[in-house]
Design an enzyme around this catalytic site. Structure first.
Site, PDB file in Angstrom:
ATOM      1  N   ASP A  29       0.829  -1.204   0.000  1.00 35.04           N
ATOM      2  CA  ASP A  29       0.000   0.000   0.000  1.00 35.04           C
ATOM      3  C   ASP A  29       0.868   1.259   0.000  1.00 35.04           C
ATOM      4  O   ASP A  29       1.983   1.240   0.518  1.00 35.04           O
ATOM      5  CB  ASP A  29      -0.910  -0.028   1.244  1.00 35.04           C
ATOM      6  CG  ASP A  29      -2.093   0.904   1.102  1.00 35.04           C
ATOM      7  OD1 ASP A  29      -2.308   1.467   0.008  1.00 35.04           O
ATOM      8  OD2 ASP A  29      -2.809   1.078   2.102  1.00 35.04           O
ATOM      9  N   ASN A  77     -10.587  -2.939  -6.478  1.00 39.08           N
ATOM     10  CA  ASN A  77      -9.792  -1.998  -7.286  1.00 39.08           C
ATOM     11  C   ASN A  77     -10.378  -1.768  -8.682  1.00 39.08           C
ATOM     12  O   ASN A  77     -10.049  -0.787  -9.340  1.00 39.08           O
ATOM     13  CB  ASN A  77      -8.334  -2.486  -7.442  1.00 39.08           C
ATOM     14  CG  ASN A  77      -7.505  -2.308  -6.188  1.00 39.08           C
ATOM     15  OD1 ASN A  77      -6.512  -3.005  -5.980  1.00 39.08           O
ATOM     16  ND2 ASN A  77      -7.868  -1.354  -5.348  1.00 39.08           N
TER      17      ASN A  77
HETATM   18  C1  FPP Z   1      -1.844   0.277  -3.314  1.00 38.44           C
HETATM   19  O1  FPP Z   1      -1.408   1.590  -3.426  1.00 38.44           O
HETATM   20  C2  FPP Z   1      -1.354  -0.495  -4.401  1.00 38.44           C
HETATM   21  C3  FPP Z   1      -2.139  -1.071  -5.356  1.00 38.44           C
HETATM   22  C4  FPP Z   1      -3.599  -0.940  -5.398  1.00 38.44           C
HETATM   23  C5  FPP Z   1      -1.568  -1.832  -6.438  1.00 38.44           C
HETATM   24  C6  FPP Z   1      -0.273  -2.497  -6.131  1.00 38.44           C
HETATM   25  C7  FPP Z   1       0.429  -2.610  -7.388  1.00 38.44           C
HETATM   26  C8  FPP Z   1       1.758  -2.551  -7.575  1.00 38.44           C
HETATM   27  C9  FPP Z   1       2.728  -2.503  -6.493  1.00 38.44           C
HETATM   28  C10 FPP Z   1       2.316  -2.527  -8.924  1.00 38.44           C
HETATM   29  C11 FPP Z   1       2.006  -3.730  -9.746  1.00 38.44           C
HETATM   30  C12 FPP Z   1       2.249  -4.999  -9.052  1.00 38.44           C
HETATM   31  C13 FPP Z   1       2.973  -6.015  -9.532  1.00 38.44           C
HETATM   32  C14 FPP Z   1       3.044  -7.279  -8.773  1.00 38.44           C
HETATM   33  C15 FPP Z   1       3.725  -5.948 -10.779  1.00 38.44           C
HETATM   34  P1  FPP Z   1      -2.498   2.716  -3.544  1.00 38.44           P
HETATM   35  O2  FPP Z   1      -2.638   3.069  -4.978  1.00 38.44           O
HETATM   36  O3  FPP Z   1      -3.776   2.282  -2.900  1.00 38.44           O
HETATM   37  O4  FPP Z   1      -1.810   3.864  -2.737  1.00 38.44           O
HETATM   38  P2  FPP Z   1      -2.539   4.987  -1.874  1.00 38.44           P
HETATM   39  O5  FPP Z   1      -3.329   4.269  -0.809  1.00 38.44           O
HETATM   40  O6  FPP Z   1      -1.398   5.763  -1.341  1.00 38.44           O
HETATM   41  O7  FPP Z   1      -3.404   5.761  -2.819  1.00 38.44           O
END
Ligand code: FPP
Length: 256
Positions: A29, A77
């Site tokens: 996250d 998501n």
């Molecule tokens: C949460 O950060 C992250 C995600 C919803 C996606 C995770 C994806 C990756 C790390 C990249 C792709 C993954 C792989 C395995 C190649 P957020 O967007 O919710 O962050 P925030 O809460 O700060 O908005």
């Protein structure tokens, strides 16, 4: 050679022989907040997040961790802005395709949990190919949770069990804890020993609700793009200090 990392007030050293969790699960996250703090677009945070994925996969595999499960895209998501969903799907496809040779090199078996049928056809194809190509590997199992939601997973299991009871394949009494777990996406995997969530949030967010029953939880303020091998070692060192009682008393554990 063990790697040494100098943390602020301590030096964290983990070696292959240390008491390691067999299964580490991660809620990655904070990509969006990492980007926002730098006045960058959210997708830049996700791209940086992919670099962290590479580092952590490599380090877990090097340490001899058996299973690493990453929450990469939740069932919820899909409701994000279309542009972000599209960009995340493109990133996932690129990552999986590019990493297969390295998985082969490191003897890593690739796996996916979640509603694969909801993924775009091109991502589904790349996922199937990577699973097939790496299926003979015997090292770490890397599992990506894609279009994954734990309540949905449990409901799906209940529907399958109901159908099997109706058709007479199993009896209601035959549905044991072990039997139920066999209907989950994680069939065949041990439950996580350690769950790491980055970015300061202290929630489970519909991730592995059944499987986390006795998992040790580790929360860190660090956003996922800044989560380094050193941060992983801190989490492992913290896990190392925990006493896992599984409902028993300390004395019982010592006797046993
Ligand atoms: C949460 O950060 C992250 C995600 C919803 C996606 C995770 C994806 C990756 C790390 C990249 C792709 C993954 C792989 C395995 C190649 P957020 O967007 O919710 O962050 P925030 O809460 O700060 O908005």
């Amino acid at each position: 050679m063990p790697r040494c990392f100098g943390a602020l007030d301590t030096v964290v050293v983990m070696t292959k022989s240390d008491k390691l969790p067999r299964h580490v699960a991660v809620i990655m996250d904070g990509n969006g907040r990492w980007a926002k703090a730098r006045m960058l677009r959210r997708i830049v945070g996700h791209r940086k997040g992919v670099e962290t994925v590479r580092v952590i996969v490599e380090e877990c595999s090097r340490l001899g961790i058996g299973y690493l499960t990453l929450y990469a895209f939740s069932a919820e998501n899909w409701s994000r802005p279309k542009t972000e969903v599209h960009a995340l799907m493109a990133l996932l496809k690129k990552y999986i395709r590019m990493e297969v040779p390295r998985m082969q090199q490191n003897n890593i078996r690739f796996n996916v949990i979640g509603a694969r049928e909801e993924l775009p056809p091109d991502v589904r194809q790349v996922v199937s190919d990577a699973i097939a190509v790496t299926s003979g590997n015997t090292g770490m199992t890397l599992t990506l949770a894609l279009s994954y939601g734990s309540r949905q997973e449990i409901l799906r299991a209940c529907r399958c069990i109901a159908a099997d009871v109706t058709s007479g394949r199993i009896t209601p009494e035959g549905v044991t804890e072990e039997g139920f777990a066999r209907y989950l996406y994680t069939d065949g995997m041990p439950d996580p020993d350690l769950l790491i969530r980055t970015s300061g949030e202290t929630r489970i967010s519909n991730f592995l609700l059944w499987q986390l029953a006795y998992t040790e939880l580790y929360f860190t303020e660090v956003n996922w793009p800044d989560f380094t091998a050193q941060e992983l070692h801190k989490a492992l060192a913290d896990f190392h200090r925990r006493e896992r009682r599984f409902g028993l008393t300390s004395d019982q554990l010592k006797e046993g």
